[in-house]
Motif scaffolding. Structure first.
Motif, PDB file in Angstrom:
ATOM      1  N   ASP A 110      28.902  33.420  62.477  1.00  0.00           N
ATOM      2  CA  ASP A 110      29.711  34.468  61.848  1.00  0.00           C
ATOM      3  C   ASP A 110      31.149  34.031  61.588  1.00  0.00           C
ATOM      4  N   SER A 163      27.085  44.406  60.636  1.00  0.00           N
ATOM      5  CA  SER A 163      26.601  43.434  59.654  1.00  0.00           C
ATOM      6  C   SER A 163      25.859  44.134  58.520  1.00  0.00           C
ATOM      7  N   ASN A 221      22.213  38.674  60.030  1.00  0.00           N
ATOM      8  CA  ASN A 221      22.487  38.993  61.424  1.00  0.00           C
ATOM      9  C   ASN A 221      21.621  40.121  61.956  1.00  0.00           C
TER      10      ASN A 221
END
Length: 477
Positions: free
Chosen positions: A41, A105, A187
């Protein structure tokens, strides 16, 4: 200091000092998978920023806030959440953070305005600040001090660094083949899987009496870190002498100094001063900061070189860093064994010397395409050295403390990691920009990158000297 837990988390049964049980392997896989996802990320949107900005209507001057919003929250709240994990339970905070990470996400992938996207990035940063120290504390309390913990931390460090590199590759692939939105959506299933498996696999203790949180300490350290990180990102964008940059940096430093005095007088301090005075904590985190500042900023500098001097595309640039990722995986695999055989200090110093030499070799880079082979070889070797430093730092910074303070220790180590990742790019960017001045073109970029690489190598060498002088020569078993 807070009251200790009535029951401490017991390490999983270890049949021998050098082998893991099946349950330990499952726990390790789960925690490492979560940490790898967090590392991805940090960089997955970097190569996609122009595309994201164009799709949602970000102005060029505001584009950097997509990365900064995440970094501010991740670095600013890590230490606070590391202590919260000790107080309310690491397992609870870890699972809650993964839930927030998955939901934020999904929100980022569905965003249709800049405001919604930035909100999602802040929430992702807060989730990262919760999950990373809680996950590391669960890892260190699942394995006793010694070979198994060193091996686990080595694998964790390798995957964290490989995740940072993989994020650049994955971001380029997803953006080119699908859409930048998949940099967020990817994610969601991973977070859901971790949340589904964690309750049955992970064990944790809870304090019988919940102690009070050090609110003044939390406010000063969080505010200080937020302002410091903000000032550093502004320095990379507008320069070091602008009023906004100077005000943020000075105010941040003032709050961090104030935090020290608050902790000295607090009855239940967020970070006991006695821990901050430990040589392993101080110098372990200093060497860790140098390791993260130099390697992440080197990726930035070499991105400039590959794209602005050699003319590589974002996807090709990401793929070139795959060699660096391979080096970090090898270094992480060797790091735990090196610490066990040679000790923390020798591992850190050796890793720093290898990284400094490999980085210095990059000073020979030129404008011809054939120089890519030097870049690949140097980043591979440098990745091994950098990971030896990082594994040594993690073992040093989390050793010698009881289990109920592992959340604090890993919170400090994680804060060091995230501040280093955030700090390195604006510092090295400012150095390269100052060298280039108003000039443009491949030769100017190469000149600026070269000066920044020289400073980068010197900084790693300084880390080796500090570790050799101030760290204990060998950690006792």
């Amino acid at each position: 200091m807070s009251a200790p837990a009535q029951t401490r988390p017991q390490p999983l049964a270890e049949p021998s000092p050098s082998s893991m049980t099946g349950r330990q392997k499952l726990v390790l896989t789960l925690l490492l998978g979560a940490q790898f996802m967090i590392a991805v990320d940090f960089s997955i949107l970097n190569v996609a920023l122009p595309v994201v900005g164009e799709g949602l209507g970000f102005s060029l001057s505001h584009l950097q806030w997509i990365a900064t919003a995440f970094a501010l929250a991740a670095a600013g709240f890590t230490l606070l959440f590391g202590r919260v994990a000790d107080l309310i339970g690491r397992k609870r905070l870890f699972i809650g953070g993964m839930v927030v990470l998955g939901l934020s996400s999904a929100l980022g992938g569905l965003a249709t305005t800049p405001e919604v996207l930035l909100t999602a990035r802040v929430l992702q940063g807060l989730a990262t600040a919760a999950v990373t120290p809680a996950g590391l504390a669960l890892l260190t309390t699942a394995f006793r001090e010694g070979p198994l913990r060193e091996r686990a931390l080595g694998l964790n460090g390798a995957l964290m660094s490989a995740g940072f590199t993989a994020g650049a590759i994955l971001g380029g692939l997803l953006t080119d083949l699908l859409s930048w939105r998949w940099a967020f959506f990817i994610n969601v299933p991973v977070a859901a899987l971790v949340v589904a498996l964690a309750p049955s696999l992970i064990t944790d203790s809870r304090p019988a009496v919940r102690p009070r949180l050090d609110v003044p300490g939390a406010a000063t350290v969080t505010g200080g870190l937020l302002l410091l990180v903000y000032g550093l990102t502004q320095a990379g964008e507008t320069g070091w002498t602008t009023p906004t940059t100077l005000t943020a940096l000075l105010a941040g430093l003032a709050l961090l100094v104030g935090f020290w005095f608050v902790e000295k007088r607090a009855t239940a301090p967020l970070v006991p001063v006695r821990i901050l005075k430990r040589r392993s904590v101080i110098w372990g985190n200093v060497t860790g900061l140098i390791a993260f500042v130099t390697e992440t900023s080197l990726v930035f500098l070499l991105t400039l070189y590959l794209q602005e001097v050699l003319g590589y595309s974002p996807l090709a640039t990401g793929l070139a860093f795959g060699v660096l990722g391979l080096g970090t995986v090898i270094g992480g695999t060797l790091g735990g064994r090196a610490v066990g055989r040679f000790g923390n200090r020798t591992t850190i110093v050796s890793g720093a010397l290898i990284q400094a030499a490999a980085t210095a070799a990059l000073l020979a880079l030129g404008t011809a395409g054939g120089w890519i082979w030097l870049l690949l070889a140097a980043t591979f070797v440098g990745g091994i050295g950098n990971m030896l430093m990082i594994v040594g730092f993690m073992v040093t910074a989390t050793s010698g403390l009881p289990d109920e303070e592992q959340g604090l220790a890993t919170g400090l180590a994680t804060m060091t990691q995230q501040v280093g990742i955030t700090l390195g790019i604006p510092v090295m960017s400012a150095i390269a920009t100052a060298r280039m001045g108003t000039a443009s073109g491949p030769d100017a970029v190469l000149s600026g990158v070269g000066v920044a690489i020289l400073v980068n190598s010197a900084l790693v060498l300084a880390g080796a000297v500090l570790a050799a002088l101030f760290l204990a020569p060998r950690r006792a078993r």
